[in-house]
Write a protein that holds these residues in place. Sequence first.
Motif, mmCIF file in Angstrom:
data_model
loop_
_atom_site.group_PDB
_atom_site.id
_atom_site.type_symbol
_atom_site.label_atom_id
_atom_site.label_comp_id
_atom_site.label_asym_id
_atom_site.label_seq_id
_atom_site.Cartn_x
_atom_site.Cartn_y
_atom_site.Cartn_z
ATOM 1 N N GLY A 114 0.795 -1.347 0.087
ATOM 2 C CA GLY A 114 -0.285 0.034 0.191
ATOM 3 C C GLY A 114 0.592 1.296 0.004
ATOM 4 O O GLY A 114 0.238 2.355 -0.281
ATOM 5 N N SER A 115 2.274 1.027 -0.081
ATOM 6 C CA SER A 115 3.089 2.200 -0.037
ATOM 7 C C SER A 115 2.994 2.913 -1.369
ATOM 8 O O SER A 115 2.879 2.123 -2.371
ATOM 9 N N ARG A 116 3.394 4.059 -1.630
ATOM 10 C CA ARG A 116 3.259 4.956 -2.827
ATOM 11 C C ARG A 116 4.521 5.521 -3.223
ATOM 12 O O ARG A 116 5.045 6.020 -2.420
ATOM 13 N N LEU A 117 4.781 5.410 -4.569
ATOM 14 C CA LEU A 117 5.899 6.160 -5.050
ATOM 15 C C LEU A 117 5.324 6.800 -6.395
ATOM 16 O O LEU A 117 4.435 6.391 -6.847
ATOM 17 N N LYS A 118 5.906 7.959 -6.700
ATOM 18 C CA LYS A 118 5.562 8.817 -7.796
ATOM 19 C C LYS A 118 6.774 8.982 -8.736
ATOM 20 O O LYS A 118 7.944 9.256 -8.392
ATOM 21 N N TRP A 119 6.553 8.771 -10.066
ATOM 22 C CA TRP A 119 7.425 9.140 -11.192
ATOM 23 C C TRP A 119 7.317 10.096 -11.934
ATOM 24 O O TRP A 119 5.923 10.222 -12.358
ATOM 25 N N THR A 120 7.992 11.247 -12.152
ATOM 26 C CA THR A 120 7.390 12.224 -12.848
ATOM 27 C C THR A 120 8.541 12.330 -13.824
ATOM 28 O O THR A 120 9.823 12.324 -13.916
ATOM 29 N N TYR A 121 7.970 12.794 -15.202
ATOM 30 C CA TYR A 121 8.837 12.797 -16.389
ATOM 31 C C TYR A 121 8.333 14.039 -17.577
ATOM 32 O O TYR A 121 7.206 14.327 -17.076
ATOM 33 N N SER A 122 9.306 14.212 -18.161
ATOM 34 C CA SER A 122 8.726 15.272 -19.278
ATOM 35 C C SER A 122 9.798 14.879 -20.467
ATOM 36 O O SER A 122 10.620 14.424 -20.438
ATOM 37 N N GLY A 123 9.495 15.716 -21.658
ATOM 38 C CA GLY A 123 10.117 15.519 -22.795
ATOM 39 C C GLY A 123 10.087 14.376 -23.529
ATOM 40 O O GLY A 123 10.741 13.917 -24.284
ATOM 41 N N ALA A 124 8.947 13.707 -23.448
ATOM 42 C CA ALA A 124 8.811 12.409 -24.045
ATOM 43 C C ALA A 124 8.302 12.545 -25.561
ATOM 44 O O ALA A 124 7.234 13.195 -25.774
ATOM 45 N N ASN A 125 8.609 11.460 -26.272
ATOM 46 C CA ASN A 125 8.213 11.400 -27.728
ATOM 47 C C ASN A 125 7.119 10.086 -27.655
ATOM 48 O O ASN A 125 6.553 10.015 -28.886
ATOM 49 N N SER A 126 7.330 9.223 -26.759
ATOM 50 C CA SER A 126 6.408 8.027 -26.647
ATOM 51 C C SER A 126 5.867 7.845 -25.232
ATOM 52 O O SER A 126 6.343 8.607 -24.211
ATOM 53 N N ARG A 127 4.950 7.176 -25.180
ATOM 54 C CA ARG A 127 4.241 6.758 -23.666
ATOM 55 C C ARG A 127 5.286 5.919 -23.149
ATOM 56 O O ARG A 127 5.720 4.948 -23.345
ATOM 57 N N PRO A 128 5.488 6.310 -21.692
ATOM 58 C CA PRO A 128 6.423 5.432 -21.027
ATOM 59 C C PRO A 128 5.957 3.929 -21.039
ATOM 60 O O PRO A 128 4.749 3.716 -20.675
#
Length: 178
Positions: A73-87
Amino acid sequence: MSPTALLAGPSRRAIAKGAAWAAPAIVIGAAAPALAASQPDIQVTRVTCFDPLIGTNLLTYRVCAVDTTLAAGSRLKWTYSGANSRPTATGSLVTNSTVTFNYQGTYSGSRGWGTATITTTSELARGACWDITFGYDIGVGAERDTTVCLELTSTTSQNLVSTNDKGCFTVGRGSCDR
């Protein structure tokens, strides 16, 4: 023993024997504060970054439970930008979690950005680690470098050290961490 021997004090030989026995106790006693300083901690670190000039960037992070467990139930968050494709996401953290992507942008012309929320479905045992690798194409025409981070955002686990709850890479134009 004569009264004169009592007044003379211990011999040099007696002091040397006492010191030989005391030395290990002093060494062991010096290590105790270091062990006592160890604290329950969840660590998020960056591991490897592969950033080709053309193709998919691969960013690998590691989540470790140090002197504690990471609760389901622990949460982590990944933040990205500048993408040409879906991660995409792969690895042992993905196997033990649900991953929800929140895509923003069009991924053509105006470059995409967004987040991924990772919610653990299993407990990470004390002393163990899980890895996660995100893949996405930042493209050859990146106008600027971008910082991409994975961060622990909530947990019921003991986490007394919060300075290492986030791992970041700087990627762009064919290189990592310039």
